[in-house]
Design an enzyme around this catalytic site. Structure first.
Site, mmCIF file in Angstrom:
data_model
loop_
_atom_site.group_PDB
_atom_site.id
_atom_site.type_symbol
_atom_site.label_atom_id
_atom_site.label_comp_id
_atom_site.label_asym_id
_atom_site.label_seq_id
_atom_site.Cartn_x
_atom_site.Cartn_y
_atom_site.Cartn_z
ATOM 1 N N THR A 151 -32.732 1.970 38.919
ATOM 2 C CA THR A 151 -31.513 2.451 39.630
ATOM 3 C C THR A 151 -30.515 2.918 38.648
ATOM 4 O O THR A 151 -29.420 3.482 39.331
ATOM 5 C CB THR A 151 -30.739 1.367 40.182
ATOM 6 O OG1 THR A 151 -30.622 0.285 39.318
ATOM 7 C CG2 THR A 151 -31.529 0.740 41.436
ATOM 8 N N GLU A 152 -30.769 3.172 37.481
ATOM 9 C CA GLU A 152 -29.802 3.543 36.714
ATOM 10 C C GLU A 152 -28.802 4.821 36.892
ATOM 11 O O GLU A 152 -27.533 4.843 37.131
ATOM 12 C CB GLU A 152 -30.059 3.743 35.089
ATOM 13 C CG GLU A 152 -30.498 2.394 34.493
ATOM 14 C CD GLU A 152 -31.463 1.669 34.748
ATOM 15 O OE1 GLU A 152 -32.413 2.033 35.527
ATOM 16 O OE2 GLU A 152 -32.131 0.737 34.048
ATOM 17 N N VAL A 153 -29.645 5.878 37.250
ATOM 18 C CA VAL A 153 -28.903 7.164 37.668
ATOM 19 C C VAL A 153 -28.015 7.155 38.864
ATOM 20 O O VAL A 153 -27.041 7.954 39.006
ATOM 21 C CB VAL A 153 -29.702 8.336 37.622
ATOM 22 C CG1 VAL A 153 -30.354 8.633 36.312
ATOM 23 C CG2 VAL A 153 -30.892 8.269 38.869
#
Ligand code: COA
Length: 262
Positions: A135-137
């Site tokens: 989910t980082e972006v």
């Protein structure tokens, strides 16, 4: 040790390391990361431990990096941020190269760094409820430190998709792309991981550590004379080692090898 982490060592030599902060979905901050590194180093050194099971308590396996901790790091210098990020890198490296097999029991979702932890394990059993996402972006971040481990498990093509889409994917997809090995009902995941851990006790402990290093040494290398030489020298050493000789002798004498407990 962090109170968000428990270690249990069974008499048969299987250790269970459990992420134990269910209310925060087992998100990890710098304290928990340091605790995990210390626990793994201890288990690696412990002569009574032969296999490690990595498990988690509660609904989620791990929600990855603690986002409060990530946000707080804005007030630190670049050098401090680098040192801090290197701690997570050390955790991934320690888990990935542990000299004992690591069996993961993924009972629920794993996000971000949680996917990194899963990618560093040797055998991964997951429940159908175990969703995964990088989910980082979505958070304006990138899955940087975990990327070598995740890419080495799922390959660059799937990484390109899931790193940029940040989409959730289910356990069946995770199995198809190589992150998960088997899907088992949620209430059987831990039992299955322990049952496999017990089976691994029948294998030579040094051979398993050596076989694990072999994968790291050989994966993604061009097949050439050097690599063939390297692999030949690895078996040449292994077959005359004490463990190699004991395993071969036990087979020929039709008896269990000395490392098998009765
Ligand atoms: N870092 C810090 N705290 C986290 C967290 C994380 N990665 N993930 C969850 N939490 C906290 C929530 O903030 C919440 O705290 P609160 O009770 O003080 O509000 C608590 O855990 C419960 O989470 P909540 O979102 O209410 O539960 P949920 O069941 O609705 O959803 C998740 C669970 C894991 C799906 C959701 O919290 C989530 O998407 N978390 C972020 C995961 C992520 O993207 N991680 C990658 C980091 S790089």
């Amino acid at each position: 040790m962090s109170h968000h982490l428990t270690t249990q060592i069974a008499a048969n030599g299987v250790a269970t390391l459990t992420l134990n902060n269910a209310e925060r979905h087992n998100a990890f901050d710098d304290h928990l990361i340091a605790g995990l590194i210390a626990a793994l180093e201890e288990l690696n050194a412990a002569t009574n431990v032969r296999v490690v099971v990595l498990a988690a308590a509660g609904k989620s396996f791990s929600a990855g990096a603690d986002l409060g901790w990530m946000k707080r790091m804005a007030s630190y210098s670049e050098a401090e941020n680098l040192a801090d990020a290197k701690l997570l890198a050390r955790l991934m490296h320690t888990l990935n190269t542990l000299g004992k097999p690591v069996v993961a029991a993924v009972q629920g979702p794993a996000y971000g760094g949680g996917v990194g932890l899963v990618a560093c394990c040797d055998m991964v059993f997951a429940a159908p409820e175990a969703l995964f996402a990088l989910t980082e972006v979505k958070l304006g971040l990138i899955p940087a430190v975990i990327s070598p481990y995740v890419i080495s498990k799922i390959g660059a093509s799937h990484a390109r998709r899931y790193f940029v889409s940040a989409e959730r994917f289910d356990a069946a997809t995770a199995q198809r792309i190589g992150l998960v090995h088997e899907i088992v009902p949620r209430d059987e995941v831990l039992t299955m991981a322990h049952s496999w851990a017990a089976q691994l006790l029948n294998n030579g402990p040094e051979s398993m550590a050596s076989a694990k290093r072999l994968v790291a040494e050989v994966a993604n290398r061009p097949i050439c004379e050097d690599l063939n030489h390297h692999c030949a020298s690895r078996i040449a050493v292994q077959r005359v080692s004490a463990e190699g000789q004991e395993g071969l002798t036990a087979f020929l004498e039709k008896r269990p090898a000395s490392w098998i407990k009765h």
